[in-house]
Design a protein around this motif. Structure first.
Motif, mmCIF file in Angstrom:
data_model
loop_
_atom_site.group_PDB
_atom_site.id
_atom_site.type_symbol
_atom_site.label_atom_id
_atom_site.label_comp_id
_atom_site.label_asym_id
_atom_site.label_seq_id
_atom_site.Cartn_x
_atom_site.Cartn_y
_atom_site.Cartn_z
ATOM 1 N N PHE A 117 -28.659 25.845 65.255
ATOM 2 C CA PHE A 117 -27.422 26.460 64.781
ATOM 3 C C PHE A 117 -27.794 27.733 64.032
ATOM 4 O O PHE A 117 -28.584 27.691 63.083
ATOM 5 N N LEU A 118 -27.260 28.875 64.485
ATOM 6 C CA LEU A 118 -27.591 30.168 63.891
ATOM 7 C C LEU A 118 -26.523 30.575 62.888
ATOM 8 O O LEU A 118 -25.364 30.809 63.258
ATOM 9 N N LEU A 119 -26.896 30.655 61.615
ATOM 10 C CA LEU A 119 -25.974 31.029 60.552
ATOM 11 C C LEU A 119 -26.350 32.393 59.996
ATOM 12 O O LEU A 119 -27.441 32.580 59.456
ATOM 13 N N GLY A 120 -25.469 33.364 60.158
ATOM 14 C CA GLY A 120 -25.692 34.679 59.580
ATOM 15 C C GLY A 120 -25.342 34.684 58.102
ATOM 16 O O GLY A 120 -24.495 33.917 57.648
ATOM 17 N N ALA A 121 -25.987 35.560 57.343
ATOM 18 C CA ALA A 121 -25.706 35.657 55.908
ATOM 19 C C ALA A 121 -25.947 37.080 55.437
ATOM 20 O O ALA A 121 -27.002 37.661 55.697
ATOM 21 N N ILE A 122 -24.942 37.639 54.764
ATOM 22 C CA ILE A 122 -25.072 38.983 54.216
ATOM 23 C C ILE A 122 -25.896 38.915 52.914
ATOM 24 O O ILE A 122 -26.030 37.844 52.317
ATOM 25 N N PRO A 123 -26.484 40.027 52.477
ATOM 26 C CA PRO A 123 -27.268 40.031 51.240
ATOM 27 C C PRO A 123 -26.439 39.520 50.062
ATOM 28 O O PRO A 123 -25.267 39.856 49.902
ATOM 29 N N LEU B 54 -31.120 24.446 61.474
ATOM 30 C CA LEU B 54 -30.295 25.579 61.063
ATOM 31 C C LEU B 54 -31.204 26.754 60.764
ATOM 32 O O LEU B 54 -32.099 26.659 59.927
ATOM 33 N N GLU B 55 -30.962 27.858 61.465
ATOM 34 C CA GLU B 55 -31.743 29.070 61.239
ATOM 35 C C GLU B 55 -30.862 30.116 60.560
ATOM 36 O O GLU B 55 -29.762 30.416 61.036
ATOM 37 N N LEU B 56 -31.343 30.651 59.437
ATOM 38 C CA LEU B 56 -30.607 31.654 58.685
ATOM 39 C C LEU B 56 -30.964 33.042 59.220
ATOM 40 O O LEU B 56 -32.150 33.392 59.322
ATOM 41 N N VAL B 57 -29.944 33.820 59.563
ATOM 42 C CA VAL B 57 -30.132 35.155 60.123
ATOM 43 C C VAL B 57 -29.588 36.174 59.131
ATOM 44 O O VAL B 57 -28.397 36.161 58.813
ATOM 45 N N ARG C 192 -19.251 39.111 67.078
ATOM 46 C CA ARG C 192 -18.652 39.458 68.367
ATOM 47 C C ARG C 192 -19.625 39.256 69.513
ATOM 48 O O ARG C 192 -19.273 38.742 70.578
ATOM 49 N N ASP C 193 -20.884 39.671 69.306
ATOM 50 C CA ASP C 193 -21.875 39.628 70.379
ATOM 51 C C ASP C 193 -22.596 38.288 70.486
ATOM 52 O O ASP C 193 -23.492 38.132 71.315
ATOM 53 N N GLY C 194 -22.233 37.325 69.647
ATOM 54 C CA GLY C 194 -22.843 36.006 69.738
ATOM 55 C C GLY C 194 -24.263 35.929 69.211
ATOM 56 O O GLY C 194 -25.003 35.007 69.564
ATOM 57 N N GLU C 195 -24.647 36.874 68.347
ATOM 58 C CA GLU C 195 -25.982 36.816 67.756
ATOM 59 C C GLU C 195 -26.098 35.669 66.758
ATOM 60 O O GLU C 195 -27.201 35.203 66.468
ATOM 61 N N VAL C 196 -24.968 35.235 66.229
ATOM 62 C CA VAL C 196 -24.926 34.088 65.322
ATOM 63 C C VAL C 196 -23.751 33.204 65.725
ATOM 64 O O VAL C 196 -22.792 33.665 66.358
ATOM 65 N N ASP C 197 -23.821 31.923 65.366
ATOM 66 C CA ASP C 197 -22.710 31.001 65.648
ATOM 67 C C ASP C 197 -21.598 31.140 64.609
ATOM 68 O O ASP C 197 -20.421 30.963 64.921
ATOM 69 N N THR D 79 -15.427 27.619 68.640
ATOM 70 C CA THR D 79 -15.497 26.604 67.589
ATOM 71 C C THR D 79 -16.230 25.394 68.155
ATOM 72 O O THR D 79 -15.627 24.427 68.621
ATOM 73 N N THR D 80 -17.536 25.455 68.145
ATOM 74 C CA THR D 80 -18.379 24.406 68.725
ATOM 75 C C THR D 80 -18.498 23.227 67.760
ATOM 76 O O THR D 80 -18.146 23.337 66.579
ATOM 77 N N PRO D 81 -19.003 22.069 68.225
ATOM 78 C CA PRO D 81 -19.230 20.955 67.305
ATOM 79 C C PRO D 81 -20.131 21.332 66.130
ATOM 80 O O PRO D 81 -19.938 20.846 65.009
#
Length: 251
Positions: free
Chosen positions: A58-64, A84-87, A99-104, A230-232
């Motif tokens: 599961f790819l989770l993006g996070a802003i600074p 879970l990988e933090l991006v 938008r581009d699916g780089e993160v879930d 909206t995946t599981p």
């Protein structure tokens, strides 16, 4: 044979005087027995569609400045089979990454274009003034806009607040590329910078201080993900953020 005696048995056997098929004493005729047609057996129950399986990652993006640590710890306890990988995401790239699916899903800063997204605001951050440790501004525990009149206000290119201070002085140099560079400039004794408190903590240095800006703009951190994805795994993370227990239903 004696007179007046009745004939034994009357006509035939059974109730005296009652013919087969005759009406009862109430006058109603006996109802014929109905033959029930066999009902067709119900077919097999429809099988509900199977839910998509949980992904391995599961790819989770996070802003600074975002602090998802407690949610990540809960994820590891509940979802041991999905890592879970933090991006890390720059605020300027948060919308494109979703938008581009780089993160879930991603922890983002508002305002942001919400078209095609589900967005859950999580918390508001207090704005703070970062200044050199020797600055006269450190004499106060809290500041307001009036305290910043005459100060050189540095606005980095990755600014997330858009704050403008009436009476502040514009720098004579180009804007720093990012907040880290802006705070390094402040540490050298040049100007001030206004940022959310989490960014001041992220770039904390021994030669700078920060104070809350009471009438400055707050910054909202939110959880966002594409509405059509909206995946599981996304739903599981939303539940963790909302405080659902492991056994609770959605809601």
């Amino acid at each position: 044979m004696a007179k007046g005696g009745s004939r034994a048995g009357g006509r035939g056997r059974g109730v005296p005087g009652k013919r087969p098929g005759a009406a009862s004493a109430s006058g109603a005729k006996a109802k014929p027995t109905k033959t029930r047609r066999p009902q067709p057996s119900p077919g097999p129950s429809p099988t509900p569609p199977a839910e998509p399986p949980m992904p391995t990652t599961f790819l989770l993006g996070a802003i600074p400045g975002a602090t998802p640590g407690k949610w990540i710890d809960t994820w590891k306890e509940r979802m041991p089979r999905t890592s879970l990988e933090l991006v890390a995401l720059a605020v300027a790239e948060q919308r494109r990454a979703l938008r581009d699916g780089e993160v879930d899903a991603a922890l983002v800063r508002l305002p942001m274009d919400k078209d095609g997204l589900h967005v859950i605001p999580l918390y508001d951050e207090v704005p703070v003034v970062v200044c050199a440790k020797e600055s006269h501004l450190t004499a106060a525990d809290e500041l307001d806009m009036a305290d910043l009149v005459g100060e050189v206000l540095i606005v980095p290119e990755d600014d997330v607040l858009g704050v403008r201070v009436p009476g502040a002085v514009e720098p004579r140099f180009a804007p720093p590329a990012d907040t880290a560079e802006a705070i390094a400039t402040v540490a050298a004794g040049v100007g001030i910078v206004v940022v959310p408190m989490s960014l001041a903590r992220l770039h904390q240095r021994k030669d700078v201080e920060y104070r809350p800006l009471l009438d400055g703009p707050a910054s909202t951190v939110a959880l966002a993900w594409p509405a059509d994805r909206t995946t599981p795994a996304v739903d599981a993370f939303v539940g963790i953020v909302r405080g659902r227990t492991a056994n609770s239903s959605r809601g």
